[in-house]
Each structure stands twice: as C-alpha cells, then as structure tokens.
Scaffold this active site. Structure first.
Site, PDB file in Angstrom:
ATOM      1  N   LYS A  62      -4.404  -9.747  -7.788  1.00  0.00           N
ATOM      2  CA  LYS A  62      -5.603 -10.134  -7.040  1.00  0.00           C
ATOM      3  C   LYS A  62      -6.815  -9.314  -7.492  1.00  0.00           C
ATOM      4  CE  LYS A  62      -6.259  -8.557  -2.865  1.00  0.00           C
ATOM      5  NZ  LYS A  62      -6.207  -8.197  -1.437  1.00  0.00           N
TER       6      LYS A  62
ATOM      7  N   LYS B 225     -11.358  -4.570  -4.774  1.00  0.00           N
ATOM      8  CA  LYS B 225     -12.292  -3.448  -4.915  1.00  0.00           C
ATOM      9  C   LYS B 225     -11.540  -2.147  -5.168  1.00  0.00           C
ATOM     10  CE  LYS B 225     -13.027  -4.559  -0.076  1.00  0.00           C
ATOM     11  NZ  LYS B 225     -13.966  -5.185   0.803  1.00  0.00           N
TER      12      LYS B 225
ATOM     13  N   LYS C 204       0.814  -1.214   0.000  1.00  0.00           N
ATOM     14  CA  LYS C 204       0.000   0.000   0.000  1.00  0.00           C
ATOM     15  C   LYS C 204       0.846   1.262   0.000  1.00  0.00           C
ATOM     16  CE  LYS C 204      -4.449  -1.522   1.702  1.00  0.00           C
ATOM     17  NZ  LYS C 204      -5.363  -1.683   2.805  1.00  0.00           N
TER      18      LYS C 204
HETATM   19  P1  TYM Z   1     -10.908  -7.496   2.989  1.00  0.00           P
HETATM   20  O1  TYM Z   1     -12.039  -6.601   3.334  1.00  0.00           O
HETATM   21  O2  TYM Z   1      -9.855  -6.994   2.056  1.00  0.00           O
HETATM   22  O3  TYM Z   1     -11.447  -8.851   2.398  1.00  0.00           O
HETATM   23  C1  TYM Z   1     -12.428  -9.607   3.100  1.00  0.00           C
HETATM   24  C2  TYM Z   1     -12.211 -11.089   2.880  1.00  0.00           C
HETATM   25  O4  TYM Z   1     -12.240 -11.375   1.477  1.00  0.00           O
HETATM   26  C3  TYM Z   1     -11.057 -12.087   1.117  1.00  0.00           C
HETATM   27  N1  TYM Z   1     -10.670 -11.667  -0.242  1.00  0.00           N
HETATM   28  C4  TYM Z   1     -10.399 -12.520  -1.227  1.00  0.00           C
HETATM   29  N2  TYM Z   1     -10.409 -13.865  -1.277  1.00  0.00           N
HETATM   30  C5  TYM Z   1     -10.086 -14.439  -2.449  1.00  0.00           C
HETATM   31  N3  TYM Z   1      -9.749 -13.731  -3.565  1.00  0.00           N
HETATM   32  C6  TYM Z   1      -9.723 -12.382  -3.558  1.00  0.00           C
HETATM   33  N4  TYM Z   1      -9.410 -11.703  -4.650  1.00  0.00           N
HETATM   34  C7  TYM Z   1     -10.054 -11.712  -2.347  1.00  0.00           C
HETATM   35  N5  TYM Z   1     -10.143 -10.406  -1.987  1.00  0.00           N
HETATM   36  C8  TYM Z   1     -10.508 -10.408  -0.690  1.00  0.00           C
HETATM   37  C9  TYM Z   1     -10.016 -11.663   2.127  1.00  0.00           C
HETATM   38  O5  TYM Z   1      -8.958 -12.602   2.221  1.00  0.00           O
HETATM   39  C10 TYM Z   1     -10.845 -11.581   3.390  1.00  0.00           C
HETATM   40  O6  TYM Z   1     -10.999 -12.858   3.964  1.00  0.00           O
HETATM   41  N6  TYM Z   1      -8.008  -7.317   7.008  1.00  0.00           N
HETATM   42  C11 TYM Z   1      -9.211  -7.879   6.486  1.00  0.00           C
HETATM   43  C12 TYM Z   1     -10.464  -7.585   7.283  1.00  0.00           C
HETATM   44  C13 TYM Z   1     -10.377  -7.965   8.729  1.00  0.00           C
HETATM   45  C14 TYM Z   1     -10.413  -9.278   9.252  1.00  0.00           C
HETATM   46  C15 TYM Z   1     -10.361  -9.114  10.658  1.00  0.00           C
HETATM   47  C16 TYM Z   1     -10.487 -10.538   8.674  1.00  0.00           C
HETATM   48  C17 TYM Z   1     -10.295  -7.108   9.767  1.00  0.00           C
HETATM   49  N7  TYM Z   1     -10.290  -7.793  10.942  1.00  0.00           N
HETATM   50  C18 TYM Z   1     -10.372 -10.228  11.516  1.00  0.00           C
HETATM   51  C19 TYM Z   1     -10.498 -11.641   9.538  1.00  0.00           C
HETATM   52  C20 TYM Z   1     -10.437 -11.484  10.925  1.00  0.00           C
HETATM   53  C21 TYM Z   1      -9.414  -7.324   5.086  1.00  0.00           C
HETATM   54  O7  TYM Z   1      -8.982  -6.235   4.742  1.00  0.00           O
HETATM   55  O8  TYM Z   1     -10.212  -8.054   4.314  1.00  0.00           O
END
Ligand code: TYM
Length: 348
Positions: free
Chosen positions: A207, A210, A123
């Site tokens: 990847k 969004k 980032k």
């Molecule tokens: P975030 O919001 O980026 O994504 C949410 C979930 O979606 C999965 N994901 C994907 N899986 C497969 N292919 C992709 N292209 C893809 N893009 C996103 C992510 O792996 C995630 O499981 N840091 C986390 C949010 C968070 C969290 C937590 C997760 C905050 N606290 C505690 C688990 C436990 C995040 O930014 O996910």
C-alpha cells in the site's frame, strides 16, 4: 426484554470520516478518502470530517510536528474542496466525547477482537508487541467512538479500513444487545471508486503509505510538480505495453496501480483508461499520467501553501467545527451515560 437492533435505514443519514494527521497526506489519502469526502459533501447528506490527532499519538509524535501536520491536513481538506461551512471540519482532541465514548467502548469490545485486527498484527509484526502503547491496541475502539458519537450511518474510507469498520459494527451490535437498546446504527462502509487501494510506486504489492521509509514510494500532497513528475517517471513497471483489456492487468500489480491512479484522477473508469491507452508503452503512459497528476494536484498544493500562511485562520476553522461537532455528540453521549447507568447530577 431486548428490543431489536435498528438497521441503518432507521437512522438519519450522516457521513463521518477521519484521517490521521501524522506525516503529510499522500496520493492514497487523497484518492481513497479526501477526494471522495468532497464528492459526498455535494450529495445533500450531513458530512463530518475529523483530523484524528488522538489516534496519531498511539505511536510517538513530536508535539511541534503534530501541531504543524494537523494544520497542514486541515489546509489540505480545504484546498481539496471541503467547505467548512457545508461540512464540519475539526480535530478530534477538541471534542472530548470521542475519548469518553472510546472508554465506554473499551469496556464493550473484547481483547480478542483487537488482537485479531490485521493493522495491529502488521504494526507489531517482528516487533515486541509488549512494548507498543495500549492506545495502539485499543485504536479501533476509539475509531468506533469517532463514528458512533454522531450516530453516523456511512463512512467513506479506503479498503485498508474495512476491518476496522466491521469492528465498529460489532461494537454497536454488542452495545445495543448488552443494554437492550437500539441506540447505535450499524454503519455502512463506503469503499468505492477506482482507487480504494493505491499502491506504492516502488512495489505494486504494498500500500502507498506515509510511513513507508522510501519517499519515492509515494506522492505527497506537498510535492512540487517536478517531484511528482520525477516520481511517476521512476515508478516501477514491467517491460510490457499496456493491454487492450482489464484482464491483461491481472498479474501486473504496478501497471494496474498506475492505470487505477490515472482512472481515479481523471474521473474515468479503469476500463476506459485501458481502452484509450491500449498497446501504449510506459514511455507514453507515464508522461500522460504525470501531466494529469500535476494538473490535478498542483492547484491543491498551491492553495494549501497559501492557507498555511495564516495558521490562526485554520485554528479558527477547526475550533468552529469542534463547537458544531460537540453540539451533536454531547447529547448523544449524555444518553449513552444514561443507558449505561451513570449518575449525571452536575448542575449545568
Ligand atoms: P489513515 O489516516 O491511515 O488514512 C486516511 C484515509 O485514507 C485512506 N487511505 C488510502 N486509500 C487508498 N489507498 C491508499 N494507499 C490509502 N492510504 C490511506 C484510508 O483508508 C482512510 O480512509 N483509522 C483511520 C483514521 C480514522 C477513521 C476514523 C476513519 C480514525 N477514526 C473514523 C474513518 C472513520 C486511519 O488510520 O486512516
């Protein structure tokens, strides 16, 4: 004398996971996370799912849009099959234990740990890291607090979260060690299924995200059937037909991605998909994938739109979830304050 650190088996099993409500949810979020959250709900283990609005503001969010996207993400969860009675569904900022434990973990985790996170590096790549928010740097510490505020033992996520979960383990181990307790479990990441890393439709080495500037690179859960079909039709591929064996996809990231998406949507293995489509041209495979994607996603989008007609009901569900989440997290946090040595004398 320090007690041995407990292994997760000694804690009651509990599943926690979160999604950022920044921007709409993508097919990556759906296949890598949401679809699997729904499956976990049926396995007889307590499931807690959180819209992490406080993580979202580590980068600028327009307040009105953040509110809208939080409700939309909640609608997506429910439309995809999360039952707010069986699972706890809420947004992070409504349960202050996350922020409070996050602060304590800021004092346990080390700057070097945060600096080594690949998401932080990605980032800030090519940018002035000094100008990023302190929250973005400390992001994984709050994530550890999300999970450990419930002493959750299992965390279903996509592959990109693996390093953050390793850091959550490190924080739990260091806390337990520093205070001579065996209070926090060492969590298990659950990264499984055919689509743990859904890739961009424009570039099979990136990847699906969004935050990608190109909307053509992703399928959004709000896309109409026509848009979904058009994006899949235009997805980048190579000129070769599909191979008759998985090994044949090795150096073909775009083809592999579409096969994995098909597998995850259909609930079959990638090997079965390759078996069924061996030798097929993309002119045949893409329409089949588009039909499947529309069949699976359209009912979710329709239900999301219906739920969004009544935002007050969504807020009620999130509020109720927050009360239930708080009832679990607050006593755990009180024990943490006690372990750390804070005087707790306020009359209740
Ligand atoms: P975030 O919001 O980026 O994504 C949410 C979930 O979606 C999965 N994901 C994907 N899986 C497969 N292919 C992709 N292209 C893809 N893009 C996103 C992510 O792996 C995630 O499981 N840091 C986390 C949010 C968070 C969290 C937590 C997760 C905050 N606290 C505690 C688990 C436990 C995040 O930014 O996910």
């Amino acid at each position: 004398m320090t007690e041995p650190v407990q292994t997760p088996q000694t804690f009651a099993p509990r599943i926690f996971s979160g999604i950022q409500p920044s921007g709409g949810l993508t097919l990556g979020n759906y296949l890598g996370a949401l679809k699997r959250f729904v499956e976990k709900q049926d396995e007889g283990i307590e499931t807690i799912y959180c819209l992490v609005d406080m993580h979202a503001i580590t980068v600028w969010q327009d307040p009105a849009k953040l509110r809208q996207q939080t409700r939309e993400a909640a609608a997506a969860f429910i439309a995809a099959g999360i039952d707010p009675k069986r699972s706890i569904l809420f947004n992070q900022s409504q349960v202050s234990a996350h922020a409070e434990l996050g602060w304590i973990f800021n004092c346990v985790a080390r700057m070097g740990w945060m600096g080594r996170m690949t998401q932080w590096k990605d980032k800030t790549a090519g940018k002035n890291a000094e100008a990023e928010s302190l929250g973005l740097f400390a992001y994984p510490s709050l994530m550890a607090a999300d999970i450990l505020a419930y002493r959750a033992t299992m965390v279903p996520v996509g592959e990109d979260q693996k390093q953050h979960l390793e850091l959550t383990r490190d924080i739990a181990i260091k806390f337990n060690h520093d205070y001579g307790v065996s209070f926090f479990p060492v969590v298990e990441p659950i990264i499984e299924g055919a689509a743990t890393r859904v890739m961009s439709l424009r570039d099979g080495t990136k990847k699906m995200s969004k935050s990608d500037p190109s909307d053509q690179s992703r399928i959004n859960l709000t896309d109409t059937a026509d848009v979904i079909a058009q994006k899949i039709r235009k997805a980048k591929t190579d000129p070769e037909p599909l191979p008759d064996h998985l090994d044949g996809l090795k150096d073909r990231p775009e083809a592999r991605n579409l096969v994995n998406i098909y597998a995850a949507l259909s609930g079959h293995s990638a090997a079965k998909v390759i078996h069924d489509f061996a030798g097929a041209q993309f002119g045949t495979f893409k329409p089949a994938l588009a039909d499947l994607a529309v069949a699976k996603l359209e009912p979710i989008t329709t239900e999301m739109n219906r739920l969004m007609q009544d935002p007050a009901e969504i807020d009620r569900i999130l509020g109720e979830g927050a009360v239930r989440a708080d009832a679990i997290a607050r006593p755990i946090l009180e024990q943490v304050y006690d372990i750390v040595g804070m005087v707790r004398s306020r009359p209740v």
